[in-house]
Scaffold this motif. Structure first.
Motif, PDB file in Angstrom:
ATOM      1  N   GLU A 133       0.838  -1.205   0.000  1.00 51.98           N
ATOM      2  CA  GLU A 133       0.000   0.000   0.000  1.00 51.98           C
ATOM      3  C   GLU A 133       0.875   1.258   0.000  1.00 51.98           C
ATOM      4  N   ALA A 134       1.954   1.239   0.764  1.00 50.18           N
ATOM      5  CA  ALA A 134       2.869   2.387   0.798  1.00 50.18           C
ATOM      6  C   ALA A 134       3.497   2.609  -0.581  1.00 50.18           C
ATOM      7  N   LYS A 135       3.869   1.522  -1.263  1.00 53.99           N
ATOM      8  CA  LYS A 135       4.443   1.648  -2.610  1.00 53.99           C
ATOM      9  C   LYS A 135       3.422   2.232  -3.575  1.00 53.99           C
ATOM     10  N   LYS A 136       2.164   1.819  -3.461  1.00 57.97           N
ATOM     11  CA  LYS A 136       1.105   2.348  -4.325  1.00 57.97           C
ATOM     12  C   LYS A 136       0.922   3.845  -4.092  1.00 57.97           C
ATOM     13  N   ARG A 137       0.943   4.248  -2.811  1.00 56.96           N
ATOM     14  CA  ARG A 137       0.787   5.681  -2.498  1.00 56.96           C
ATOM     15  C   ARG A 137       1.958   6.487  -3.043  1.00 56.96           C
ATOM     16  N   GLN A 138       3.162   5.951  -2.935  1.00 57.19           N
ATOM     17  CA  GLN A 138       4.337   6.646  -3.470  1.00 57.19           C
ATOM     18  C   GLN A 138       4.256   6.780  -4.987  1.00 57.19           C
ATOM     19  N   ALA A 139       3.825   5.717  -5.653  1.00 52.61           N
ATOM     20  CA  ALA A 139       3.701   5.758  -7.115  1.00 52.61           C
ATOM     21  C   ALA A 139       2.647   6.777  -7.530  1.00 52.61           C
ATOM     22  N   GLN A 140       1.535   6.835  -6.803  1.00 52.35           N
ATOM     23  CA  GLN A 140       0.487   7.807  -7.123  1.00 52.35           C
ATOM     24  C   GLN A 140       0.977   9.230  -6.877  1.00 52.35           C
ATOM     25  N   ALA A 141       1.726   9.432  -5.805  1.00 53.97           N
ATOM     26  CA  ALA A 141       2.266  10.761  -5.512  1.00 53.97           C
ATOM     27  C   ALA A 141       3.219  11.204  -6.627  1.00 53.97           C
ATOM     28  N   ALA A 142       4.026  10.276  -7.149  1.00 52.28           N
ATOM     29  CA  ALA A 142       4.944  10.608  -8.236  1.00 52.28           C
ATOM     30  C   ALA A 142       4.163  10.972  -9.501  1.00 52.28           C
ATOM     31  N   ARG A 143       3.106  10.224  -9.801  1.00 48.84           N
ATOM     32  CA  ARG A 143       2.277  10.547 -10.973  1.00 48.84           C
ATOM     33  C   ARG A 143       1.599  11.907 -10.796  1.00 48.84           C
ATOM     34  N   ASP A 144       1.131  12.181  -9.583  1.00 51.71           N
ATOM     35  CA  ASP A 144       0.498  13.478  -9.307  1.00 51.71           C
ATOM     36  C   ASP A 144       1.485  14.618  -9.519  1.00 51.71           C
ATOM     37  N   GLU A 145       2.708  14.429  -9.059  1.00 54.24           N
ATOM     38  CA  GLU A 145       3.720  15.477  -9.210  1.00 54.24           C
ATOM     39  C   GLU A 145       3.990  15.773 -10.685  1.00 54.24           C
ATOM     40  N   ILE A 146       4.070  14.741 -11.484  1.00 53.36           N
ATOM     41  CA  ILE A 146       4.295  14.924 -12.924  1.00 53.36           C
ATOM     42  C   ILE A 146       3.106  15.638 -13.552  1.00 53.36           C
ATOM     43  N   ASP A 147       1.890  15.213 -13.198  1.00 55.57           N
ATOM     44  CA  ASP A 147       0.693  15.877 -13.728  1.00 55.57           C
ATOM     45  C   ASP A 147       0.664  17.352 -13.350  1.00 55.57           C
ATOM     46  N   GLU A 148       1.046  17.662 -12.122  1.00 56.22           N
ATOM     47  CA  GLU A 148       1.060  19.053 -11.664  1.00 56.22           C
ATOM     48  C   GLU A 148       2.111  19.861 -12.419  1.00 56.22           C
ATOM     49  N   LEU A 149       3.255  19.253 -12.665  1.00 59.57           N
ATOM     50  CA  LEU A 149       4.303  19.926 -13.430  1.00 59.57           C
ATOM     51  C   LEU A 149       3.832  20.213 -14.857  1.00 59.57           C
ATOM     52  N   LEU A 150       3.212  19.232 -15.479  1.00 58.66           N
ATOM     53  CA  LEU A 150       2.700  19.417 -16.839  1.00 58.66           C
ATOM     54  C   LEU A 150       1.643  20.508 -16.879  1.00 58.66           C
ATOM     55  N   TRP A 151       0.794  20.542 -15.873  1.00 55.66           N
ATOM     56  CA  TRP A 151      -0.237  21.589 -15.796  1.00 55.66           C
ATOM     57  C   TRP A 151       0.417  22.965 -15.666  1.00 55.66           C
ATOM     58  N   LEU A 152       1.384  23.078 -14.761  1.00 53.31           N
ATOM     59  CA  LEU A 152       2.064  24.353 -14.543  1.00 53.31           C
ATOM     60  C   LEU A 152       2.739  24.841 -15.820  1.00 53.31           C
ATOM     61  N   MET A 153       3.398  23.950 -16.520  1.00 53.45           N
ATOM     62  CA  MET A 153       4.158  24.323 -17.710  1.00 53.45           C
ATOM     63  C   MET A 153       3.276  24.526 -18.935  1.00 53.45           C
ATOM     64  N   SER A 154       2.001  24.201 -18.839  1.00 50.61           N
ATOM     65  CA  SER A 154       1.110  24.359 -19.990  1.00 50.61           C
ATOM     66  C   SER A 154       0.646  25.796 -20.186  1.00 50.61           C
TER      67      SER A 154
END
Length: 114
Positions: free
Chosen positions: A14-35
């Motif tokens: 479960e901790a690994k799943k949360r970490q993976a989701q947090a990493a995906r969220d960070e990338i999505d947020e970066l893409l949003w910011l740079m758009s």
């Protein structure tokens, strides 16, 4: 290595799943910011403030040099994320920064002091 019980393994999974989701969220947020141009200007200021486009060395002051290197490292980590996940937006941001600086400073120099 000691054996892990089913509850411990489930917690680790479960901790690994949360970490993976947090990493995906960070990338999505970066893409949003740079758009958006405003997000790219914000990011450019952060990179400039981090000192990624200048030397961090301060002659005779190891502590200040170390501080500057820590700040610069944060900016370099951002550049790494940008070039990995949105290289075209990174390039666009650089071009916009040069245009913005020329327009506001009246200079023909490049952005970030390069």
């Amino acid at each position: 290595m000691p054996s892990v019980g089913p509850d411990q393994q489930a917690a680790r999974d479960e901790a690994k799943k949360r970490q993976a989701q947090a990493a995906r969220d960070e990338i999505d947020e970066l893409l949003w910011l740079m758009s958006d141009p405003r997000g790219r200007r914000f990011m450019w200021r952060r990179l400039t403030d981090a000192g990624v486009y200048q030397s961090s060395f301060v002659p005779g002051d190891f502590s200040l040099t170390a501080f500057n290197e820590g700040r610069r490292n944060t900016g370099l980590r951002l550049i790494s994320l940008l070039t990995e996940h949105c290289p075209a937006r990174f390039s666009e941001m650089q071009k916009e920064a040069r245009t913005y600086e020329r327009r506001n400073n009246g200079s023909g120099g490049t952005a970030g002091g390069q």
